[in-house]
Enzyme design. Structure first.
Site, PDB file in Angstrom:
ATOM      1  N   GLU A  49       0.836  -1.201   0.000  1.00 12.14           N
ATOM      2  CA  GLU A  49       0.000   0.000   0.000  1.00 12.14           C
ATOM      3  C   GLU A  49       0.873   1.254   0.000  1.00 12.14           C
ATOM      4  O   GLU A  49       1.998   1.235   0.489  1.00 12.14           O
ATOM      5  CB  GLU A  49      -0.869   0.019   1.264  1.00 12.14           C
ATOM      6  CG  GLU A  49      -1.848  -1.137   1.322  1.00 12.14           C
ATOM      7  CD  GLU A  49      -2.604  -1.187   2.646  1.00 12.14           C
ATOM      8  OE1 GLU A  49      -3.839  -1.322   2.598  1.00 12.14           O
ATOM      9  OE2 GLU A  49      -1.993  -1.094   3.714  1.00 12.14           O
ATOM     10  N   CYS A  71       3.333   8.580   1.010  1.00 12.67           N
ATOM     11  CA  CYS A  71       3.991   7.706   1.974  1.00 12.67           C
ATOM     12  C   CYS A  71       4.201   6.363   1.264  1.00 12.67           C
ATOM     13  O   CYS A  71       3.245   5.690   0.883  1.00 12.67           O
ATOM     14  CB  CYS A  71       3.091   7.581   3.196  1.00 12.67           C
ATOM     15  SG  CYS A  71       3.724   6.497   4.445  1.00 12.67           S
ATOM     16  N   CYS A 112       7.713  -6.399   7.036  1.00 10.13           N
ATOM     17  CA  CYS A 112       8.812  -5.614   7.610  1.00 10.13           C
ATOM     18  C   CYS A 112       9.589  -6.488   8.585  1.00 10.13           C
ATOM     19  O   CYS A 112       8.992  -7.237   9.358  1.00 10.13           O
ATOM     20  CB  CYS A 112       8.254  -4.393   8.335  1.00 10.13           C
ATOM     21  SG  CYS A 112       9.547  -3.324   9.026  1.00 10.13           S
ATOM     22  N   CYS A 149       8.210  -4.131  15.257  1.00 13.05           N
ATOM     23  CA  CYS A 149       8.005  -3.307  16.455  1.00 13.05           C
ATOM     24  C   CYS A 149       6.681  -3.697  17.117  1.00 13.05           C
ATOM     25  O   CYS A 149       5.706  -4.012  16.426  1.00 13.05           O
ATOM     26  CB  CYS A 149       8.002  -1.829  16.087  1.00 13.05           C
ATOM     27  SG  CYS A 149       9.555  -1.322  15.328  1.00 13.05           S
ATOM     28  N   CYS A 199       3.313  -1.890  15.888  1.00  6.67           N
ATOM     29  CA  CYS A 199       3.109  -1.603  14.457  1.00  6.67           C
ATOM     30  C   CYS A 199       2.522  -2.799  13.730  1.00  6.67           C
ATOM     31  O   CYS A 199       2.931  -3.940  13.954  1.00  6.67           O
ATOM     32  CB  CYS A 199       4.452  -1.208  13.835  1.00  6.67           C
ATOM     33  SG  CYS A 199       4.347  -0.822  12.077  1.00  6.67           S
ATOM     34  N   GLY A 255       7.737  -1.437   5.681  1.00  7.51           N
ATOM     35  CA  GLY A 255       9.126  -1.819   5.418  1.00  7.51           C
ATOM     36  C   GLY A 255      10.157  -0.938   6.089  1.00  7.51           C
ATOM     37  O   GLY A 255       9.847   0.148   6.573  1.00  7.51           O
ATOM     38  N   SER A 298      12.794   7.245   6.730  1.00  4.63           N
ATOM     39  CA  SER A 298      12.603   6.977   8.157  1.00  4.63           C
ATOM     40  C   SER A 298      13.156   5.606   8.477  1.00  4.63           C
ATOM     41  O   SER A 298      12.896   4.631   7.762  1.00  4.63           O
ATOM     42  CB  SER A 298      11.111   7.042   8.479  1.00  4.63           C
ATOM     43  OG  SER A 298      10.889   6.710   9.831  1.00  4.63           O
ATOM     44  N   LEU A 339      12.505   6.718  17.198  1.00  3.09           N
ATOM     45  CA  LEU A 339      13.167   6.616  18.503  1.00  3.09           C
ATOM     46  C   LEU A 339      12.249   5.938  19.540  1.00  3.09           C
ATOM     47  O   LEU A 339      12.595   4.921  20.124  1.00  3.09           O
ATOM     48  CB  LEU A 339      13.567   8.036  18.951  1.00  3.09           C
ATOM     49  CG  LEU A 339      14.285   8.193  20.269  1.00  3.09           C
ATOM     50  CD1 LEU A 339      15.568   7.385  20.323  1.00  3.09           C
ATOM     51  CD2 LEU A 339      14.582   9.682  20.526  1.00  3.09           C
ATOM     52  N   HIS A 340      11.124   6.536  19.780  1.00  3.14           N
ATOM     53  CA  HIS A 340      10.050   5.944  20.600  1.00  3.14           C
ATOM     54  C   HIS A 340      10.364   5.638  22.048  1.00  3.14           C
ATOM     55  O   HIS A 340       9.522   5.067  22.754  1.00  3.14           O
ATOM     56  CB  HIS A 340       9.503   4.666  19.952  1.00  3.14           C
ATOM     57  CG  HIS A 340       9.090   4.825  18.527  1.00  3.14           C
ATOM     58  ND1 HIS A 340       8.421   5.935  18.055  1.00  3.14           N
ATOM     59  CD2 HIS A 340       9.245   3.998  17.453  1.00  3.14           C
ATOM     60  CE1 HIS A 340       8.189   5.786  16.765  1.00  3.14           C
ATOM     61  NE2 HIS A 340       8.679   4.640  16.371  1.00  3.14           N
ATOM     62  N   ASN A 386      -1.591   4.914  17.158  1.00  2.00           N
ATOM     63  CA  ASN A 386      -2.798   4.581  16.384  1.00  2.00           C
ATOM     64  C   ASN A 386      -3.151   3.131  16.612  1.00  2.00           C
ATOM     65  O   ASN A 386      -2.278   2.274  16.519  1.00  2.00           O
ATOM     66  CB  ASN A 386      -2.542   4.790  14.884  1.00  2.00           C
ATOM     67  CG  ASN A 386      -2.299   6.245  14.565  1.00  2.00           C
ATOM     68  OD1 ASN A 386      -3.059   7.114  14.965  1.00  2.00           O
ATOM     69  ND2 ASN A 386      -1.201   6.522  13.877  1.00  2.00           N
ATOM     70  N   CYS A 423       0.034   6.130  10.534  1.00  4.27           N
ATOM     71  CA  CYS A 423       1.317   5.514  10.855  1.00  4.27           C
ATOM     72  C   CYS A 423       1.113   4.194  11.563  1.00  4.27           C
ATOM     73  O   CYS A 423       0.384   4.102  12.534  1.00  4.27           O
ATOM     74  CB  CYS A 423       2.099   6.379  11.834  1.00  4.27           C
ATOM     75  SG  CYS A 423       2.433   7.988  11.262  1.00  4.27           S
TER      76      CYS A 423
HETATM   77  N1  SAH Z   1      10.653   1.112   9.300  1.00  4.56           N
HETATM   78  C1  SAH Z   1      10.746   2.541   9.239  1.00  4.56           C
HETATM   79  C2  SAH Z   1       9.636   3.141   8.424  1.00  4.56           C
HETATM   80  C3  SAH Z   1       8.270   3.087   9.047  1.00  4.56           C
HETATM   81  S1  SAH Z   1       7.754   4.700   9.322  1.00  4.56           S
HETATM   82  C4  SAH Z   1      10.813   3.113  10.640  1.00  4.56           C
HETATM   83  O1  SAH Z   1      10.728   2.337  11.592  1.00  4.56           O
HETATM   84  O2  SAH Z   1      11.007   4.299  10.792  1.00  4.56           O
HETATM   85  C5  SAH Z   1       6.307   4.531  10.212  1.00  4.56           C
HETATM   86  C6  SAH Z   1       6.376   5.307  11.514  1.00  4.56           C
HETATM   87  O3  SAH Z   1       5.154   5.089  12.257  1.00  4.56           O
HETATM   88  C7  SAH Z   1       7.514   4.823  12.392  1.00  4.56           C
HETATM   89  O4  SAH Z   1       8.019   5.871  13.143  1.00  4.56           O
HETATM   90  C8  SAH Z   1       6.769   3.839  13.256  1.00  4.56           C
HETATM   91  O5  SAH Z   1       7.493   3.513  14.404  1.00  4.56           O
HETATM   92  C9  SAH Z   1       5.481   4.571  13.525  1.00  4.56           C
HETATM   93  N2  SAH Z   1       4.406   3.683  13.979  1.00  4.56           N
HETATM   94  C10 SAH Z   1       4.319   2.352  13.817  1.00  4.56           C
HETATM   95  N3  SAH Z   1       3.199   1.871  14.366  1.00  4.56           N
HETATM   96  C11 SAH Z   1       2.543   2.927  14.886  1.00  4.56           C
HETATM   97  C12 SAH Z   1       1.299   3.066  15.561  1.00  4.56           C
HETATM   98  N4  SAH Z   1       0.530   2.019  15.801  1.00  4.56           N
HETATM   99  N5  SAH Z   1       0.919   4.299  15.938  1.00  4.56           N
HETATM  100  C13 SAH Z   1       1.703   5.361  15.659  1.00  4.56           C
HETATM  101  N6  SAH Z   1       2.869   5.295  15.029  1.00  4.56           N
HETATM  102  C14 SAH Z   1       3.298   4.084  14.643  1.00  4.56           C
END
Ligand code: SAH
Length: 343
Positions: free
Chosen positions: A91, A104, A111, A115, A118, A161, A193, A217-218, A292, A335
């Site tokens: 997508e 995007c 992926c 995480c 995600c 990815g 990213s 970073l998170h 989200n 995201c």
């Molecule tokens: N793999 C790359 C590209 C993904 S970008 C990366 O990790 O950066 C997508 C972004 O949305 C990343 O920052 C990811 O951590 C964040 N993300 C993933 N799941 C999410 C969720 N449920 N709610 C909000 N952000 C989320």
């Protein structure tokens, strides 16, 4: 068959020369594909019939097929579902806010990062996308926008990815995206990213590229990060931040640190204070993304007050913050919500 959109202009020139054609045919072909939106080789009428049929015999174009689109209620977000030659699906999301038309992009099917919060990594990595499969997502969307007199203005590698785990294809696609004779999208408007693949960041810092780099970073420390990001076990936070500093020095670009706020996990005021200390003195912006919802995950988005408090602690410490207003939630295009789609 090879894919025409996987070739840089330089590679196309080489192909032309090796096939007894003049090198200037390469920019002409680029122009047909990226500017004039030719739908097939047949349509490229200023090239000889012989060349057109040679191209059609050796290259496939297009390689991805649009299966459906889904539009958010406010009309500002459109999700595109593509079918790849092996029938796998990915997508992309088009986000329209003010003058911006941001795509995007996905760069892998599934992926490898997996995480905890995600949807994209739930089933791990199925395969990398080729440069053409990446480039064509944007090419098609650009063509649709042009019908309204608009065009793609910004690109973010924030779909499905991990871009730095599909390094060559991503860099190749960037080359085509920003090439003046390609899609001509400025590198300042392209963001990669990453979850933090240290050798990939070092490598990118040495390219002659100046795209924006964002780190997912998170967490304010390695301990919390390890709990929610499996990749953190392989790449300690300290090393990632050093690599990001190197990228920022080499390219003179500010870094964006993305921080998805998850209730009870990384959203306390102590976490904000620790984050402020971690990033103090860096030329950066923190992009706060309220979590989200993803199916089957038992995680929650913090209350609005907690998000505002988190943000004000960072701002008081002199750290720039943006709060990503979540778009496309009603169509699962926000995201972290892009998931594997089965046929
Ligand atoms: N793999 C790359 C590209 C993904 S970008 C990366 O990790 O950066 C997508 C972004 O949305 C990343 O920052 C990811 O951590 C964040 N993300 C993933 N799941 C999410 C969720 N449920 N709610 C909000 N952000 C989320």
């Amino acid at each position: 068959m090879k894919e025409i959109c996987s070739l840089s202009l330089k590679e196309l020139k080489t192909w032309m020369e090796e096939n007894g054609e003049k090198a200037f045919r390469a920019p002409q072909l680029f122009d047909w594909i990226y500017m004039k939106d030719a739908a097939s080789f047949e349509a490229m009428t200023n090239m000889s019939k012989e060349l057109r049929s040679k191209l059609a015999g050796q290259f496939s174009f297009p390689v991805i097929k649009l299966l459906r689109t889904l539009e958010s209620e406010d009309g500002e977000t459109i999700k595109f579902l593509w079918e790849l030659p092996d029938l796998k699906r990915v997508e992309s999301v088009l986000i329209m806010s003010d003058e911006r038309r941001t795509v995007c992009i996905s760069c892998q099917v599934g992926c490898p990062a997996r995480c905890a919060f995600c949807a994209s990594g739930k089933e791990g990595l199925l395969r990398n996308l080729s440069p053409a499969e990446i480039v064509e997502q944007v090419l098609h969307i650009n063509r649709i926008l042009k019908l309204k007199g608009e065009r793609v203005s910004h690109l973010v590698f924030m779909g499905m990815g991990e871009p730095l785990e599909n390094y060559e294809a991503v860099v190749k696609s960037i080359d085509i995206f920003h090439h003046p004779e390609g899609l001509n999208i400025s590198q300042r408007r392209i963001t990669v990213s990453t979850v933090g693949v240290v050798e990939g960041i070092h490598r990118l810092a040495k390219e002659e590229l100046k795209v924006n780099l964002a780190l997912s970073l998170h967490a304010p420390n390695q301990h919390i990060r390890k709990k929610i990001i499996p990749y953190a076990r392989k790449y300690p936070l300290e090393e990632i931040l050093l690599a990001m500093d190197e990228y920022s020095r080499n390219t003179k670009r500010d870094i964006t640190y993305e921080y998805t706020l998850i209730a009870g996990i990384n959203d306390r005021f102590q976490h904000a204070e620790e984050l402020a200390r971690l990033l103090s003195g860096k030329q950066c912006t923190v992009n706060l993304i309220p979590y989200n919802p993803v199916d089957d995950l038992n995680l929650r988005r913090p209350e609005k007050e907690a998000i505002e408090e988190f943000r004000s602690i960072l701002e008081e410490a002199g750290i720039n913050t943006t709060w990503r207003y979540t778009k496309g939630k009603d169509i699962a295009a926000a995201c972290g919500q892009l998931a594997l789609q089965k046929s």
